[in-house]
Enzyme design. Sequence first.
Site, PDB file in Angstrom:
ATOM      1  N   GLY A  96       0.834  -1.189   0.000  1.00 53.94           N
ATOM      2  CA  GLY A  96       0.000   0.000   0.000  1.00 53.94           C
ATOM      3  C   GLY A  96       0.873   1.245   0.000  1.00 53.94           C
ATOM      4  N   ASP A 178      -1.424  -7.533   7.429  1.00 52.48           N
ATOM      5  CA  ASP A 178      -2.859  -7.423   7.178  1.00 52.48           C
ATOM      6  C   ASP A 178      -3.224  -8.075   5.841  1.00 52.48           C
ATOM      7  OD1 ASP A 178      -1.518  -5.404   5.723  1.00 52.48           O
ATOM      8  OD2 ASP A 178      -3.260  -4.099   5.733  1.00 52.48           O
TER       9      ASP A 178
END
Length: 473
Positions: A96, A178
Amino acid sequence: MPLRAKVTNPAFFATAKMSTTPEIPKELPGDEADDVLFSSLYGVRLIELNRPKKLNSLNGSMARKILPRMKEWEKSDLANIVMVSGAGPKALCAGGDVAALALQNEQGPEGQQQSTDFFELEYRLDHTIATYKKPFISVMDGITMGGGVGLSVHAPFRIATERTLFAMPETTIGFFPDVGGSFFLPRLDGETGTYLALTSERLKGVQALYGGIATHYLHSSSLSSLTNRLAELVFDDEWPLGQRLNLVNRTLAEYSTGIPSLEEEPMQLAGGVREAIDRCFKYNTVDEIFQALEKETKQKKWARQTLETLSIRSPTSLKVTLRQMRLGREWSISEAFQREAHLAGMFMRHPDFVEGVKARLMAKPARQAEWQPATLSEVTDEAVTSFFELPEGKERLPLLSEANYTSYPHARFGLPSEAEIEQYVRDHSEKFFKTIAVFAAKWDNKEGVREKVAEVLARRTAQTEEGNLRWVE
C-alpha cells in the site's frame, strides 16, 4: 495471560452490529488517471496496476477503479477469466502507499480516519478476490509485498516467476501483517506463517511456490503467451466454477518449463532451519520465542540472525501480530478482514506506524525507528488485548460479498500441504519413493510436488524394519 484466557476473552466475541452490503465504490474527482489499466482479450479481462515508478503501490484511487470492474465482470457472460498484473518488470505491487498514509495520520483524528477508510476499501477488494465467482489469476512477477499480497494470495491461481520477491514487512514499519494475513499465514505449514509474519523474511522466485504462497512457477518470458492461450479457452455456460478452474489449471501447466534444481536453489524453509522454525515459533508469547531462539543449539547462526531481526521490529507490532496469528486460525475469511479493519484503525492511531514508515521508508538513508513503547516488557497484555476489542455496538466492516469459508476452497491447485502428506503417511505405511510417486500422480506431475514431498518425508518420517515410513512426532 495464558492463551486460553486470550482466546475466550468476551471482547473477542462481543456482539457487533452487521451493516448491509455497502455500495460499490465510485471514482472520486481527485483520483489519478490511468493508475490502473483495463483491457480485454476475448474472454480474458486484464487488470494492470500502472504506477511502475512507485512499484505499483496500491492506493484508494486504484481500488476504486478495480472493484466496480470486478463486480461488473463477475456478472458478465462474456468474461471468463480475470488476471491482475503490474506494469514494468519490477513489481506486481510492493504494498500500500503507506508513505501517503503516514503523512495523512499526522493531520490528527481526521487524517487517521481517512487512512482507516483506505484499509477498509482495500480489504473489501481483497475479500472480493477471495470469494470471486470466476477464475482469478494473480501474476506475482516481481516484488509482491503487503498490499500486493492481498491482491494475490487469496486467488485460486498465483503465478510466481524467477523475479518474484514475496514478504509481509509490516512489523518493520510498526504495523501488522494485514490484507488477510490473519487467515493465510496461520494456515501455512507448521510455524512458517508465524515466522514470516514476525520476521518479514523474504521468499524469492520458486521459494514462493515451496512456501505455499504461489500455486504455480513459470518463467516470466512465457507470461504473454500464457495470456493469449487463456484467451482461447471456451467454457460451457453450464460448467460450475470448479470445472472452469480445472481447465485453467491444466492450461497453466502447459507453460511450466521446469523449476530450478535444488542444487541451484535449495529449498529455503526446509531441513534443519524448518525444524528450528517449528521449535522456536510454536510459543504463544514473544518472550518465549526470544528465549527459544537464545537456547537454540542446532541452528545457532540462524537463531542469532533471527534474534537480531526481531530486536529491531516494533515491540507492539510483534506482540499484536503473534496474537493475531493464534486467533486467526479460528477466523473465517470474512471475519479475518473485519477484524483486521479494526486492527488497522487502531494502528493508525498508534505512534509506531508513522515513526516506522518515516524511519524505514522515507528517511534517506533509512534509520532505526524509535518505537513507543521501546521494549517488549513495556507492551502489556492489556495493551495487546485492546487492539482486538470491538466496541459494543460498533459495526463490523461491511463486505461486498456474503460468501465465506474457514479453509481455502481451491487449495488443491498449489503444492500438497505438510498436513496432507502427514495424513497419507499415517494412513498408508509405504516406502519413500512409492509415497512420492503417489503424490506426483495425484497432482498430475506438477512441478515442485516431488521436491516438497521428499523434503517433508526426509524431515518428518523414519523407516520401519520393513522399509516403510512412519510419521515421527
